[in-house]
Design a protein around this motif. Structure first.
Motif, mmCIF file in Angstrom:
data_model
loop_
_atom_site.group_PDB
_atom_site.id
_atom_site.type_symbol
_atom_site.label_atom_id
_atom_site.label_comp_id
_atom_site.label_asym_id
_atom_site.label_seq_id
_atom_site.Cartn_x
_atom_site.Cartn_y
_atom_site.Cartn_z
ATOM 1 N N ALA A 272 -8.540 -18.967 -14.206
ATOM 2 C CA ALA A 272 -7.657 -19.073 -13.053
ATOM 3 C C ALA A 272 -6.657 -17.929 -13.080
ATOM 4 O O ALA A 272 -6.281 -17.430 -14.144
ATOM 5 C CB ALA A 272 -6.939 -20.414 -13.057
ATOM 6 N N ALA A 273 -6.226 -17.495 -11.907
ATOM 7 C CA ALA A 273 -5.294 -16.372 -11.827
ATOM 8 C C ALA A 273 -4.027 -16.730 -11.072
ATOM 9 O O ALA A 273 -2.927 -16.373 -11.486
ATOM 10 C CB ALA A 273 -5.972 -15.171 -11.173
ATOM 11 N N GLY A 274 -4.143 -17.417 -9.941
ATOM 12 C CA GLY A 274 -2.958 -17.709 -9.148
ATOM 13 C C GLY A 274 -3.247 -18.660 -8.011
ATOM 14 O O GLY A 274 -4.317 -19.274 -7.934
ATOM 15 N N THR A 275 -2.269 -18.768 -7.092
ATOM 16 C CA THR A 275 -2.324 -19.719 -5.988
ATOM 17 C C THR A 275 -1.854 -19.050 -4.705
ATOM 18 O O THR A 275 -0.899 -18.265 -4.725
ATOM 19 C CB THR A 275 -1.416 -20.934 -6.275
ATOM 20 O OG1 THR A 275 -1.843 -21.544 -7.488
ATOM 21 C CG2 THR A 275 -1.485 -21.961 -5.156
ATOM 22 N N TYR B 294 -1.282 -12.172 7.190
ATOM 23 C CA TYR B 294 -0.514 -11.898 5.985
ATOM 24 C C TYR B 294 -0.762 -13.038 5.013
ATOM 25 O O TYR B 294 -0.805 -14.205 5.417
ATOM 26 C CB TYR B 294 0.987 -11.795 6.276
ATOM 27 C CG TYR B 294 1.409 -10.481 6.856
ATOM 28 C CD1 TYR B 294 1.734 -9.414 6.036
ATOM 29 C CD2 TYR B 294 1.495 -10.305 8.233
ATOM 30 C CE1 TYR B 294 2.125 -8.189 6.571
ATOM 31 C CE2 TYR B 294 1.886 -9.088 8.781
ATOM 32 C CZ TYR B 294 2.205 -8.039 7.938
ATOM 33 O OH TYR B 294 2.586 -6.828 8.470
ATOM 34 N N ALA B 295 -0.948 -12.708 3.747
ATOM 35 C CA ALA B 295 -1.197 -13.730 2.731
ATOM 36 C C ALA B 295 -0.454 -13.361 1.465
ATOM 37 O O ALA B 295 -0.380 -12.189 1.091
ATOM 38 C CB ALA B 295 -2.689 -13.868 2.439
ATOM 39 N N GLN B 296 0.092 -14.367 0.800
ATOM 40 C CA GLN B 296 0.812 -14.139 -0.451
ATOM 41 C C GLN B 296 0.205 -14.979 -1.560
ATOM 42 O O GLN B 296 -0.036 -16.181 -1.383
ATOM 43 C CB GLN B 296 2.291 -14.486 -0.284
ATOM 44 C CG GLN B 296 3.154 -14.083 -1.479
ATOM 45 C CD GLN B 296 4.617 -14.328 -1.192
ATOM 46 O OE1 GLN B 296 5.134 -15.393 -1.471
ATOM 47 N NE2 GLN B 296 5.296 -13.338 -0.599
ATOM 48 N N VAL B 297 -0.076 -14.331 -2.685
ATOM 49 C CA VAL B 297 -0.627 -15.006 -3.857
ATOM 50 C C VAL B 297 0.402 -14.925 -4.977
ATOM 51 O O VAL B 297 0.908 -13.835 -5.286
ATOM 52 C CB VAL B 297 -1.944 -14.347 -4.322
ATOM 53 C CG1 VAL B 297 -2.441 -15.000 -5.611
ATOM 54 C CG2 VAL B 297 -3.009 -14.456 -3.228
ATOM 55 N N THR C 280 1.702 -9.686 -1.845
ATOM 56 C CA THR C 280 1.639 -9.984 -0.415
ATOM 57 C C THR C 280 0.676 -9.005 0.237
ATOM 58 O O THR C 280 0.896 -7.786 0.204
ATOM 59 C CB THR C 280 3.022 -9.873 0.243
ATOM 60 O OG1 THR C 280 3.929 -10.769 -0.411
ATOM 61 C CG2 THR C 280 2.947 -10.241 1.725
ATOM 62 N N LEU C 281 -0.398 -9.526 0.818
ATOM 63 C CA LEU C 281 -1.422 -8.694 1.449
ATOM 64 C C LEU C 281 -1.097 -8.503 2.920
ATOM 65 O O LEU C 281 -0.785 -9.468 3.629
ATOM 66 C CB LEU C 281 -2.798 -9.360 1.312
ATOM 67 C CG LEU C 281 -3.242 -9.747 -0.102
ATOM 68 C CD1 LEU C 281 -4.607 -10.431 -0.040
ATOM 69 C CD2 LEU C 281 -3.293 -8.525 -1.009
ATOM 70 N N SER D 93 8.149 -14.989 3.081
ATOM 71 C CA SER D 93 8.239 -14.834 1.634
ATOM 72 C C SER D 93 9.515 -15.422 1.054
ATOM 73 O O SER D 93 9.916 -15.097 -0.047
ATOM 74 C CB SER D 93 8.148 -13.349 1.253
ATOM 75 O OG SER D 93 9.202 -12.636 1.873
ATOM 76 N N GLN D 94 10.180 -16.302 1.800
ATOM 77 C CA GLN D 94 11.411 -16.894 1.318
ATOM 78 C C GLN D 94 11.134 -18.127 0.469
ATOM 79 O O GLN D 94 10.225 -18.909 0.744
ATOM 80 C CB GLN D 94 12.309 -17.294 2.506
ATOM 81 C CG GLN D 94 12.704 -16.125 3.382
ATOM 82 C CD GLN D 94 13.504 -15.088 2.632
ATOM 83 O OE1 GLN D 94 14.406 -15.428 1.883
ATOM 84 N NE2 GLN D 94 13.185 -13.817 2.838
#
Length: 242
Positions: free
Chosen positions: A27-30, A69-72, A81-82, A223-224
């Motif tokens: 596993a790496a992240g969420t 936009y996606a944040q992992v 943040t992509l 991103s808050q």
């Protein structure tokens, strides 16, 4: 009837094997924040739609749509943040709180751009544990907040890029230091500086920030307060794309 039962049993076993394979991958992240459509291509070739709280594992190739936009958030506390029309691959991820020597993070920027805030990997014993590969340069960090954008060469018959924005990889630093490596040379990029690599065979350089460089600017509030989302909250439903 017996043939139908056997067929269903075979499908069930195959699904269990695929699930077990995904669970065995490190596993790496969420996914903590998402605005739009985010795809993942797994190492077994399956393609899925991800949602907030979906887990990301080693070997995943993530792709955002044109307005996504996606944040992992990674398990070491780092986050990426992509921006829209971006594709990255989590080549490897290794993090154990009590064993810094085992740290490792390797990601490939295949298309588009992202903003990254690094976690414990790269800030602890092994500073060479964090690496991002791009089309022209390798990025290493010294504990930082930075943005990387890959501007591709125009396709035949396609529109040319702005005159002040030649193709290549651009890195801008908001905190810390980034090391850009290409052409067997290393260029350090510090706070508020912009590094540029035109080719894997040409050393990178510092340049004035291009005014037309695409920004990683997610929606307001996107991103808050990322700490409110638990990285151990479990998987959200995923849609498998055949």
């Amino acid at each position: 009837m017996q043939g139908m039962i056997a067929f269903r049993a075979t499908r069930a076993i195959a699904a269990m094997v695929l699930l077990a394979g995904a669970q065995l991958a490190p596993a790496a992240g969420t996914v903590t924040h998402l605005s739009g459509t985010l795809y993942v291509k797994r190492s077994d070739g399956t393609v899925r739609l991800l949602s907030e709280r979906s887990r990301v594992i080693q070997g995943d190739e993530l792709s955002t749509e044109r307005a996504t936009y996606a944040q992992v958030k990674f398990d070491d506390g780092g986050q990426v943040t992509l921006r829209p029309s971006t594709r990255v691959k989590i080549d490897s991820f290794s993090f154990e709180q009590a064993e810094p020597k085992k740290d490792g993070f390797v990601m490939s920027l295949l298309k588009g751009g992202f903003r990254a805030i690094t976690g414990l990997i790269g800030k602890r014993a092994n500073r060479n544990a964090y690496r991002v590969s791009t089309s022209t340069a390798t990025i290493g960090i010294r504990g930082t907040d930075y943005t990387a954008i890959d501007i591709p060469a125009p396709e035949a018959g396609g529109p040319a890029p702005p005159p002040d924005l030649p193709p290549g990889v651009y890195v801008q630093v908001d905190d810390g230091i980034v090391a850009m490596i290409s052409g067997n040379k290393e260029q350090l990029v510090r706070l508020k500086e912009t590094g540029y690599s035109a080719s894997s065979n040409v050393p990178p350089s510092l340049i004035p920030p291009p005014p037309s460089l695409p920004r990683v600017a997610p929606p307001i509030g996107f991103s808050q307060n990322t700490s409110s989302t638990s990285i151990n909250a479990g998987d959200a439903p995923e849609c498998v794309i055949q």
